[in-house]
Design an enzyme around this catalytic site. Sequence first.
Site, PDB file in Angstrom:
ATOM      1  N   LYS A  23      60.319  30.613  87.159  1.00  0.00           N
ATOM      2  CA  LYS A  23      60.183  30.069  88.506  1.00  0.00           C
ATOM      3  C   LYS A  23      60.686  28.705  88.653  1.00  0.00           C
ATOM      4  CE  LYS A  23      56.373  31.495  90.383  1.00  0.00           C
ATOM      5  NZ  LYS A  23      54.968  31.587  90.749  1.00  0.00           N
ATOM      6  N   ARG A  93      51.362  26.891  91.042  1.00  0.00           N
ATOM      7  CA  ARG A  93      51.491  28.314  90.537  1.00  0.00           C
ATOM      8  C   ARG A  93      52.322  28.052  89.202  1.00  0.00           C
ATOM      9  NH1 ARG A  93      53.689  28.697  96.016  1.00  0.00           N
ATOM     10  NH2 ARG A  93      52.687  30.234  97.393  1.00  0.00           N
ATOM     11  N   GLY A 102      51.298  38.357  87.821  1.00  0.00           N
ATOM     12  CA  GLY A 102      50.174  38.472  87.880  1.00  0.00           C
ATOM     13  C   GLY A 102      49.235  38.156  86.599  1.00  0.00           C
ATOM     14  N   MET A 104      49.245  35.385  85.039  1.00  0.00           N
ATOM     15  CA  MET A 104      48.478  33.993  84.997  1.00  0.00           C
ATOM     16  C   MET A 104      48.069  33.561  86.243  1.00  0.00           C
ATOM     17  SD  MET A 104      51.105  31.990  82.257  1.00  0.00           S
ATOM     18  CE  MET A 104      52.368  32.621  83.036  1.00  0.00           C
ATOM     19  N   ARG A 337      63.231  36.310  91.581  1.00  0.00           N
ATOM     20  CA  ARG A 337      63.443  36.472  90.372  1.00  0.00           C
ATOM     21  C   ARG A 337      64.142  38.009  90.139  1.00  0.00           C
ATOM     22  NH1 ARG A 337      57.092  37.096  89.524  1.00  0.00           N
ATOM     23  NH2 ARG A 337      56.820  38.803  90.863  1.00  0.00           N
ATOM     24  N   HIS A 453      50.264  44.620  92.263  1.00  0.00           N
ATOM     25  CA  HIS A 453      50.127  44.443  90.700  1.00  0.00           C
ATOM     26  C   HIS A 453      50.615  45.657  90.072  1.00  0.00           C
ATOM     27  CE1 HIS A 453      47.738  44.456  86.992  1.00  0.00           C
ATOM     28  NE2 HIS A 453      48.535  43.442  86.798  1.00  0.00           N
ATOM     29  N   ARG A 615      71.035  67.172  54.890  1.00  0.00           N
ATOM     30  CA  ARG A 615      69.963  66.830  53.574  1.00  0.00           C
ATOM     31  C   ARG A 615      69.592  67.879  52.878  1.00  0.00           C
ATOM     32  NH1 ARG A 615      65.329  62.595  54.695  1.00  0.00           N
ATOM     33  NH2 ARG A 615      64.092  64.614  55.137  1.00  0.00           N
ATOM     34  N   GLU A 752      67.593  54.966  49.928  1.00  0.00           N
ATOM     35  CA  GLU A 752      65.844  54.786  50.187  1.00  0.00           C
ATOM     36  C   GLU A 752      65.458  54.330  49.101  1.00  0.00           C
ATOM     37  OE1 GLU A 752      64.466  58.867  51.363  1.00  0.00           O
ATOM     38  OE2 GLU A 752      66.317  59.510  50.140  1.00  0.00           O
ATOM     39  N   SER A 771      73.990  56.829  53.548  1.00  0.00           N
ATOM     40  CA  SER A 771      73.178  56.933  54.642  1.00  0.00           C
ATOM     41  C   SER A 771      71.746  56.129  54.458  1.00  0.00           C
ATOM     42  CB  SER A 771      72.793  58.172  55.294  1.00  0.00           C
ATOM     43  OG  SER A 771      71.906  58.335  56.226  1.00  0.00           O
ATOM     44  N   GLY A 773      68.133  55.502  54.526  1.00  0.00           N
ATOM     45  CA  GLY A 773      66.880  56.064  54.992  1.00  0.00           C
ATOM     46  C   GLY A 773      65.842  54.951  55.173  1.00  0.00           C
ATOM     47  N   THR A 774      65.866  54.052  56.371  1.00  0.00           N
ATOM     48  CA  THR A 774      65.211  52.723  56.446  1.00  0.00           C
ATOM     49  C   THR A 774      63.611  53.110  56.360  1.00  0.00           C
ATOM     50  OG1 THR A 774      65.400  53.019  58.844  1.00  0.00           O
ATOM     51  CG2 THR A 774      66.819  51.575  57.537  1.00  0.00           C
ATOM     52  N   ASN A 775      63.176  54.462  56.667  1.00  0.00           N
ATOM     53  CA  ASN A 775      61.689  54.728  56.615  1.00  0.00           C
ATOM     54  C   ASN A 775      61.315  54.627  55.325  1.00  0.00           C
ATOM     55  OD1 ASN A 775      62.007  55.317  59.362  1.00  0.00           O
ATOM     56  ND2 ASN A 775      62.090  57.238  58.809  1.00  0.00           N
ATOM     57  N   ASP A 776      61.966  55.259  54.150  1.00  0.00           N
ATOM     58  CA  ASP A 776      61.499  55.052  52.938  1.00  0.00           C
ATOM     59  C   ASP A 776      61.757  53.821  52.129  1.00  0.00           C
ATOM     60  OD1 ASP A 776      60.110  57.421  52.830  1.00  0.00           O
ATOM     61  OD2 ASP A 776      61.526  58.701  51.568  1.00  0.00           O
ATOM     62  N   CYS A 839      70.036  56.421  59.310  1.00  0.00           N
ATOM     63  CA  CYS A 839      69.197  57.537  59.901  1.00  0.00           C
ATOM     64  C   CYS A 839      67.709  57.595  59.840  1.00  0.00           C
ATOM     65  CB  CYS A 839      69.321  58.945  59.013  1.00  0.00           C
ATOM     66  SG  CYS A 839      69.060  58.915  57.489  1.00  0.00           S
ATOM     67  N   TYR A 859      77.845  54.052  61.909  1.00  0.00           N
ATOM     68  CA  TYR A 859      76.996  54.794  62.610  1.00  0.00           C
ATOM     69  C   TYR A 859      75.728  54.702  62.579  1.00  0.00           C
ATOM     70  CZ  TYR A 859      75.923  57.980  59.017  1.00  0.00           C
ATOM     71  OH  TYR A 859      75.332  58.748  57.879  1.00  0.00           O
TER      72      TYR A 859
END
Length: 898
Positions: A23, A93, A102, A104, A337, A453, A615, A752, A771, A773-776, A839, A859
């Site tokens: 602001k 303000r 809304g 604050m 804004r 709001h 897979r 993984e 590839s 496997g970021t979960n495991d 993946c 990718y």
Amino acid sequence: MKNKRVFLFHEGNASMRELLGGKGADLAEMTKAGLPVPYGFTITTASCRDYYTHLGHIPLTLIDEIRTALRSLEQTSNKRFGDPLNPLLLAVRSGAVTSMPGMMDTILNLGLTDETVEGFALATGDRRFALECYARFIQMYGHVAMDIENNAFSKILQQLNRESEAEHIGQLPIEKLEELISQYKQVILHRAKKSIPQNVEDQLIDAVRAVFRSWSNPRAKVYRKVHKIPEDQGTAVSVQEMIFGNRDETSGTGVLFTRNPSTGGNEMLGEYLPAAQGEEVVSGTRTPFGITYLKQTMPSVYEQLHEAASLLEELYGDIQDIEFTIEKGQLYILQTRNARRTAQAAMKAAVDYAEEGIITKEEALIRIEPEHLNQLLHQSIKVREEDEIIASGLPASPGAVSGQLVFDAETAESWASLGKRVILVRRETTPQDIHGVIAAEGLLTLRGGMTSHAAVVARGMGTPCVCGCEELELREDTKELICSNQIFREGDVISIDGGTGKVYAGEIELREPEISEELTRMLDWADEVKRMKVFANSDHPHEVRLARKWGAEGIGLCRTEHMFLSPSRLPLVQRVIVAGSNQERQEALQRLLPVQQSDFVEIFMEMDGLPVTIRLLDPPLHEFLPKLEVLEGRREHLKMITLDGDTDELEKVDRVMQKVKELKESNPMLGQRGARLGIVFPEIYDMQIEAIFRAALQCIHQGIKVLPEIMIPLIGHANELSVLRKLVDEVAEQVLREERIHCPYRVGTMIEVPRAALTASQIAEHADFFSFGTNDLTQMTLGYSRDDAERKFLNHYVEQKILPANPFEVLDQEGVGELIRIALEQGRSLKPELAAGICGEHAGERDSIFFFHNAGLDYISCSPYRVPFARIAAAQAQIQTSNITKTSQGENKVSSTA
């Protein structure tokens, strides 16, 4: 200048946003642009941080700077702060770096006392107006600075309104205003055990302290958590000369969007409330007129507003949300804004701005918040004659939803935690309702307009919302919603359409979303810019069709185990598992082979010419069998009903129970699954590989270009991949023979296991691609069981800032990310052209996508519905890296995130 804590508006600029807040920076820019901004000054965000560092203490040096700034304000206005004859009144303000509408606090009419109100009445020649302003000030100050709930004041006002047959405070006669002020004072004395200060400087310092304190109120904390706003930003405080929209009938207040925030159409859309102050519009306590009312009643002021809107839109190159006040026919701009708008509006406006030459295509892409793309995938109502419309309101935030009625934020949060879909109904929402708004699937309010709001917050969150349904009656005491002769009670189902403003009885049929023309254009631009390809995780032909529809450039993960779980196929898989001999298992596999083959044929045909990564079986075999307790119950039932000599079914259950017990593992996540399963039971992988190449051969004969990529899961040692790679090549030779030249398949692995990342140069010898496997990989790197961690301690870790975010939602770049970098570096040191992608679920999260881009992945692969999101985010990552936005070329475009 280094330690300066207070800046007059003309001393600031847009580059000081971190210091002045959104602001304050925008007020500085508007002042520089010559717009009619009430004069004032901004107290910096650094002062807010100091306030918390010093346990709520405001230093004398800051008070001295505020006094100096006040002198400048007095000179400009020709009024004096606290002068009993000609008082200067102030608006105080909040203004965080990142807009938090809304969340604050604000105090208006500050500077009125028992003495100055009389001088103000004389100066304005309107005692009724002066008393109204004083009453408003007492209420706001009592609530914000003295922590007295608003309800204590609103009950008194409602009673006096009823007695006077008035609709709002602006219609109360003088004697009732005097009574209102007296009762307000009594409430404050009773609740706070002290009176409002009669020293105006004390009022101002208390107001500044209250705004700083509101940075840490519960609703602001919840909002920051949802929108990932850093806790240490703090808020600035803007202090301006008070402008009175409630002065008379030639005065008023309003909010204006330079373009339609729901559709993005090039039309001014706003609301105007004559003889009112701004909080009445923003809070939704009164339903305003459309902006055309101002055009009809004060056309010259409307034209000034139109010119100011055009200037601001060109200055910022984005849809602006402008707050304005008119006092006795004179226009003042209080704030601008970047508007919170729907994804469709953001998309259309960005495309239009680019085509109008206001911004570049790259800037248009950067302007899109990928999270908002979820809104474009909202369902809409499939209109049928039998659907009963019970009410109509304003289409405040698009999307359609059916849910159970709840009437308070606590119930909404509680029911949602139990898995119920709820629609929160309120007369008007307040910032205190934020936790219920977050939990609800939809929002319905009886009051308020497109800038209330409820509307602003819902649009920002992508929650369907209908506002201003005044034909409905809400009975909060009995928890009932009344429409004509119908009564809807808590738990009853209704439906809302935030795109049309319609409210329906009961559950309605929904229509799947379609890609808009603007999104298509934006995605085309993204594809021109991005470096990484975007694939999809799809396991069935219908998902593959959807992925292709959303623009996937290939299938990055096809989980074959998901193909086995249909009722018709699961028995075949179970026969493989419980087979008593290798021959019996081979016979069962031969029955499963054509089923697998048919799936692959359909997928290859859908993805003609694009890569498909398949897979091989990953989970442990016991996951395909019934739970032991279910089998035990089945066995007891059979024993009771089985006739003498008829024991075949019982024996079958016994065999399955025995197999379940044999396959039981202490830690299945680390047990016999993935590559380990393929090595111990090579016939299973053999069948899957044969099904892949038979499907490929069938498609090749039909003229389909097939690019299969076979992924071996859970490799931890190069020798595992060496063995299984050999199996793939042998089966390919057996099945494809001379057609092998037309099937350029690749074999790779999912990284993984941390050891795989650390020994990637050895593994790469047998792999054509990696590839991740970021979960495991996240589970194994952090040592967290995902389900248990998220249920038991991860939320506490994030709240206590032990972790910056849930590592299963946002990639742990320092740990998991470092393993990805190591694996890429090692793998490409052996094979520079080694393809690599992601993946896991992190492929659909923006910050993670930026990391993957910078790490050099080729990718990312995500769910089909996240493909448009990923395409935009991948382009934004490229733009950020290349630094090719218009602002980087030195053009004078103001950047606003407020």
